[in-house]
Design a protein around this motif. Structure first.
Motif, PDB file in Angstrom:
ATOM      1  N   ASN A 533       0.845  -1.196   0.000  1.00  0.00           N
ATOM      2  CA  ASN A 533       0.000   0.000   0.000  1.00  0.00           C
ATOM      3  C   ASN A 533       0.876   1.240   0.000  1.00  0.00           C
ATOM      4  O   ASN A 533       2.109   1.162   0.173  1.00  0.00           O
ATOM      5  CB  ASN A 533      -0.958   0.009   1.195  1.00  0.00           C
ATOM      6  CG  ASN A 533      -0.237   0.027   2.530  1.00  0.00           C
ATOM      7  OD1 ASN A 533       0.655   0.844   2.758  1.00  0.00           O
ATOM      8  ND2 ASN A 533      -0.618  -0.865   3.429  1.00  0.00           N
ATOM      9  N   GLN A 535       0.799   5.157   1.753  1.00  0.00           N
ATOM     10  CA  GLN A 535       0.122   5.988   2.759  1.00  0.00           C
ATOM     11  C   GLN A 535       0.771   7.368   2.795  1.00  0.00           C
ATOM     12  O   GLN A 535       1.989   7.491   2.773  1.00  0.00           O
ATOM     13  CB  GLN A 535       0.205   5.337   4.134  1.00  0.00           C
ATOM     14  CG  GLN A 535      -0.389   6.179   5.261  1.00  0.00           C
ATOM     15  CD  GLN A 535      -0.302   5.458   6.602  1.00  0.00           C
ATOM     16  OE1 GLN A 535      -0.763   4.340   6.755  1.00  0.00           O
ATOM     17  NE2 GLN A 535       0.312   6.106   7.581  1.00  0.00           N
ATOM     18  N   THR A 548      -4.734   6.538   2.311  1.00  0.00           N
ATOM     19  CA  THR A 548      -3.952   5.332   2.070  1.00  0.00           C
ATOM     20  C   THR A 548      -4.759   4.379   1.207  1.00  0.00           C
ATOM     21  O   THR A 548      -5.997   4.372   1.248  1.00  0.00           O
ATOM     22  CB  THR A 548      -3.566   4.644   3.405  1.00  0.00           C
ATOM     23  OG1 THR A 548      -2.814   3.466   3.130  1.00  0.00           O
ATOM     24  CG2 THR A 548      -4.793   4.278   4.218  1.00  0.00           C
ATOM     25  N   GLY A 549      -4.082   3.574   0.444  1.00  0.00           N
ATOM     26  CA  GLY A 549      -4.760   2.615  -0.415  1.00  0.00           C
ATOM     27  C   GLY A 549      -3.812   1.544  -0.895  1.00  0.00           C
ATOM     28  O   GLY A 549      -2.581   1.724  -0.872  1.00  0.00           O
ATOM     29  N   GLY A 550      -4.388   0.405  -1.297  1.00  0.00           N
ATOM     30  CA  GLY A 550      -3.579  -0.690  -1.798  1.00  0.00           C
ATOM     31  C   GLY A 550      -4.257  -2.014  -1.553  1.00  0.00           C
ATOM     32  O   GLY A 550      -5.489  -2.105  -1.474  1.00  0.00           O
ATOM     33  N   GLU A 551      -3.472  -3.046  -1.424  1.00  0.00           N
ATOM     34  CA  GLU A 551      -3.977  -4.394  -1.171  1.00  0.00           C
ATOM     35  C   GLU A 551      -3.208  -4.987   0.004  1.00  0.00           C
ATOM     36  O   GLU A 551      -1.972  -4.999   0.013  1.00  0.00           O
ATOM     37  CB  GLU A 551      -3.804  -5.273  -2.419  1.00  0.00           C
ATOM     38  CG  GLU A 551      -4.388  -6.659  -2.242  1.00  0.00           C
ATOM     39  CD  GLU A 551      -4.262  -7.490  -3.518  1.00  0.00           C
ATOM     40  OE1 GLU A 551      -4.940  -8.518  -3.621  1.00  0.00           O
ATOM     41  OE2 GLU A 551      -3.466  -7.100  -4.406  1.00  0.00           O
ATOM     42  N   LYS A 585      -8.684  -5.128  -0.710  1.00  0.00           N
ATOM     43  CA  LYS A 585      -8.256  -4.056  -1.595  1.00  0.00           C
ATOM     44  C   LYS A 585      -9.028  -2.820  -1.163  1.00  0.00           C
ATOM     45  O   LYS A 585     -10.259  -2.844  -1.101  1.00  0.00           O
ATOM     46  CB  LYS A 585      -8.564  -4.385  -3.060  1.00  0.00           C
ATOM     47  CG  LYS A 585      -7.773  -5.557  -3.611  1.00  0.00           C
ATOM     48  CD  LYS A 585      -8.118  -5.814  -5.075  1.00  0.00           C
ATOM     49  CE  LYS A 585      -7.312  -6.985  -5.634  1.00  0.00           C
ATOM     50  NZ  LYS A 585      -7.659  -7.269  -7.045  1.00  0.00           N
TER      51      LYS A 585
END
Length: 857
Positions: A533, A535, A548-551, A585
């Motif tokens: 991810n 952040q 924040t984002g992602g897997e 996700k």
């Protein structure tokens, strides 16, 4: 004019170089040095202290002086001295102070006369604190640390920095302090020097150590209103000092240990003020001693000579730390409404004083009535205190402020040369301290030469940094940190071995503003998959905005009751895969703001997730084969659901929470607030909603709580936490949306000692309805085994805990826990009795630490 100015300057230099004074050695009759003896000018109150070897040096302008020499347990000696343009040697021999017991000025009918003296001194303690409205003082302080044992693993590295066994580390400073009642201090650090790196030291904190206060750093003062619950007192006699009768009181704790003193307290008769004291206490196995000598300044007895000493061992280090303070009061404003000429009567031995015409103004009471009972003096002083608080409030001052500091460091403070210090230093250095400065000067020369010929480590990349991690500092407050992958190498049954790689860039500006960006990558061997991810945060000390984002792989309970490190040990060694995980996700934004009106803190977030259930890998094995054990599925067991599995789905979740601390107080240093732990309750509220229009979940959840810690005495605290709430609606939910609890099924327990259950199954009682949970923890230093001093003095504490959960399936789940904390300084052992509907279900044992490892992820 230029010639005249030059001539005057030369004359000033010559006169300064010819300044005289007195110097010598202070000893007893057998020639033994009296370390840190006090030397004071009778009329002005200006003074100094002898060093550890009894040597002193006191610079004075030419003139005739009455010099007072004093040392605890010895007769005060006054010498008339004529000072010229040179230092004259004056060696002083002090006689031991004999105590008189044949005449006692207080009536001793049935109890030791020390109790009458102490009741009067306690009644007048706050009176003495309030007497001085303002003062200005010049302060010299010196701290000396002497390591006697250094762990082998760090010995070589510390030696390069000049820290080694048997070599003293010195830090000394000169400051000017301006005080204004009740707790406002302006500190100007004029000069400072230390034998390590000559950095600026922390300001003089000695001012906080007033024995007139009910507590000093969590230790009950003998002059506290509740001191009789913790101390016994013995009258040892009296002696005369400068026309005053001084009573020596032996302070005897009812149970010696952390939070109480023992030693001697000297009280001035009729004034009931402190003359001096010699006390000691203990903290975490460290022995701490404190001595103070008071002198009359404008008819108020104030501390002029202070000594503090800490001795013991901790974390493999051992040594001794000494702190000396010499004060010279230059200006003082005494409250005319608080005069010394009052009589304090003890109702137990004196006739009760008639106080029919009670008035709020203590000054009028002193003028109209010269005598007070101990009880009424405390009442009147309390009222006077309230009036001062009202005055502050009317002036617009914040009454939540407990103490306010303004600290200014002179630009030349750490640039003074040795000649300057030789002329300025009021306490001569000992031989070991001189050697320490010389050694550190040599080390500093070598360091400076090394830095000149090499690049600084803060920006110099080395290949090993990829493995061990490092922080790089750049110009304009830019930082880059590489995290060591070895500190984040974990294992679980759905991913296998996971290697985590992370770095963080940070930019700071102003007093507390910052921006950070943190990329995080994770490779898992079992799934042969890479995810991660990104952040970013921007904010300051009171607010933060994050995106924040992602897997990632997350625990179903997002409060993470099991640390990745703990789960790794449990899985690989004990074949117990506790953590239950799912694939996510996501994209999340979060905003938090704290200390609104010093009372409120808010946090709100919005998160979108694509959730996927995960399953254990095939053919998983632990490092140790346990024939009677098998790995359990990644799908948790729950009493409300027949199956906790879930299909792939989307979730859009909004959350807002608030913490309220209505009685919060704080310190202020250079305009920045530092909040104190409140003894009053704090409240919390949480609302969480699954937004059906943006995903596959639709629910509303509301929760409220209260938490408080109550001090019952030194190292004796009762804390409690109660939370309750439930789902206002649950139209569409999956197991990750349930209300989960901080359970524990592991022998080695980590987490909040108050709010985490000790034996509750992690997901068995998770609910989609409503709940009430309560926790109580009583921590004390004297209960069962700590009744024995051998355990108490090692810093051990005992705890008794109650944990309770009521939900639709848990019925009345409870835990009764007995624990012993601070074993070998780090560990706690607990015995847990688990109840189910008030019946004993099982008894288990837990091993934990006294610090949190929750950040090991």
């Amino acid at each position: 004019m230029r010639l005249i100015l030059c001539s005057l300057f030369i004359l000033f230099i010559i006169s300064a170089s010819m300044a005289g004074g007195i110097k010598g050695r202070i000893s007893n009759k057998t020639g033994e040095a009296l370390p840190y003896a006090g030397i004071v000018v009778k009329t002005s109150g200006e003074g100094t202290i002898a060093n550890d070897e009894g040597l002193y040096e006191f610079a004075l302008p030419a003139g005739t002086y009455e010099i007072i020499f004093q040392y605890l347990g010895f007769k005060t000696l006054t010498k008339s001295v004529v000072v010229g343009n040179e230092f004259q040697e004056l060696n002083i021999v002090l006689e031991e102070q004999a105590l008189n017991l044949n005449e006692v000025k207080v009536d001793n009918k049935r109890e030791d006369p020390a109790y009458t003296i102490m009741r009067k001194a306690i009644a007048k303690a706050r009176f003495h604190q309030l007497q001085v409205r303002a003062y200005t003082a010049k302060v010299y302080s010196r701290s000396t640390a002497l390591p006697t044992k250094i762990p082998y693993l760090v010995e070589r590295r510390l030696r390069k920095e000049g820290v080694q066994e048997g070599k003293a580390i010195i830090n000394e400073s000169v400051a000017e302090i301006q005080y204004r009642r009740p707790n406002n201090f302006k500190q100007h650090i004029i000069s400072t020097r230390n034998s390590l790196d000559n950095s600026i030291p922390s300001p003089n904190e000695y001012i906080l150590a007033s024995l007139y206060s009910p507590e000093i750093a969590g230790t009950i003062s003998p002059l506290s209103p509740k001191s009789f619950a913790y101390y016994k007192f013995e009258y040892e006699g009296y002696f005369e000092d400068r026309g005053q009768i001084i009573n020596k009181i032996k302070v005897i704790p009812r149970a010696y240990g952390e939070g109480v003193f023992r030693g001697s307290l000297y009280i001035i008769d009729e004034r009931w003020a402190i003359h001096s004291y010699d006390l000691e206490t203990t903290n975490s196995g460290l022995d701490i001693s404190a001595k103070q000598i008071f002198n009359p300044i404008q008819n108020v007895w104030l501390p002029v000579n202070q000594q503090f000493r800490i001795k013991g061992s901790y974390l493999g280090f051992a040594g001794e730390f000494k702190y000396l303070v010499s004060l010279t009061y230059q200006k003082m404003d005494v409250d005319p409404g608080l005069k010394e000429d009052i009589v304090v009567n003890d109702p137990k031995v004196d006739e009760e004083v008639s106080e029919k015409n009670r008035k709020k103004n203590l000054e009028k009471m002193i003028q109209e009535q010269k005598a007070f009972s101990t009880k009424n003096l405390r009442k009147f002083t309390k009222e006077y205190d309230k009036e001062l608080k009202k005055e502050r409030k009317n002036k617009g001052e914040d009454t939540r402020i407990v103490r306010e500091d303004s600290i200014v460091v002179d630009t030349m403070a750490n640039k003074r040369d040795t000649t300057y210090w030789e002329n300025l230093r009021p306490i001569p250095l000992t031989n070991s301290e001189v050697q320490s400065y010389a050694m550190q000067d040599s080390i500093r020369v070598i360091k400076d030469a090394h830095k000149f010929n090499s690049r600084p480590d803060s920006t110099n990349f080395k290949i090993q940094h990829i493995l061990v991690g490092n922080t790089y500092s750049f110009k304009k407050q830019n930082f880059l940190r590489i995290e060591s992958p070895f500190l984040a190498f974990y294992y679980n049954t759905v991913e296998g071995y996971a290697l985590n790689l992370a770095a963080e860039y940070q930019k700071r500006w102003g007093k507390s503003s910052y921006f950070t960006i943190r990329p995080y990558g994770r490779y898992t061997s079992g799934r042969d998959r890479f995810n991660g991810n990104l952040q970013a945060n921007i904010g300051n000390k009171n607010s933060n905005f994050m995106i924040t984002g992602g897997e990632m792989v997350n625990q179903i309970n997002r409060d993470n009751p099991i640390t990745p490190f703990g789960n790794t040990i449990s899985t690989l060694i004990f074949e117990r895969n506790r953590a239950k995980l799912y694939q996510s996700k996501f994209l999340k934004t979060e905003y938090s703001i704290s200390n609104i009106f010093d009372v409120f803190s808010f946090n709100t977030s919005l998160e979108y997730e694509q959730r996927q259930e995960l399953f254990d890998m095939e053919n998983i094995k632990s490092l140790i084969n346990w024939p009677e054990r098998n790995f359990i599925p990644n799908r948790p067991i729950n009493d409300e659901l027949e199956s906790t599995g879930f299909p792939n789905h989307d979730a859009l979740v909004f959350q807002i929470s608030a913490d309220i601390r209505p009685w919060r107080r704080y310190l202020v240093r250079n305009g920045e607030k530092r909040y104190l732990r409140s003894k009053k309750p704090s409240f919390s509220v949480l609302y969480k909603s699954g937004l059906g229009f943006g995903g596959d979940v639709d629910y509303d959840f509301l929760q409220g709580g209260i938490r408080q810690s109550i001090d019952l005495g030194p190292r004796n605290t009762v804390s409690y936490s109660v939370k309750g709430g439930g789902f206002l609606s649950n139209k569409e939910m999956y197991f990750p949306d349930f209300r989960h609890f901080l359970g524990n099924e592991s022998f080695f327990r980590l987490g909040d000692p108050l709010t985490q259950f000790r034996s509750l199954p992690y997901y068995e009682h998770s609910t989609q309805q409503w709940f009430v949970e309560g926790h109580a923890l009583w921590s004390m230093q004297r209960f069962l085994i700590t009744q024995l001093p051998v355990f108490r003095l090692r810093g051990l504490k005992e705890t008794v805990q109650l944990h309770y959960l009521f939900s639709p399936t848990s019925r009345h789940y409870g835990e009764l826990v007995y624990g012993v904390d601070h074993i070998l300084r780090f560990f706690r052992i607990e015995t847990v009795v688990q109840f189910d509907s008030y019946k004993i279900n099982k008894v288990e044992f837990r091993l934990g630490t006294t610090f949190s490892l929750a950040d090991l992820k």
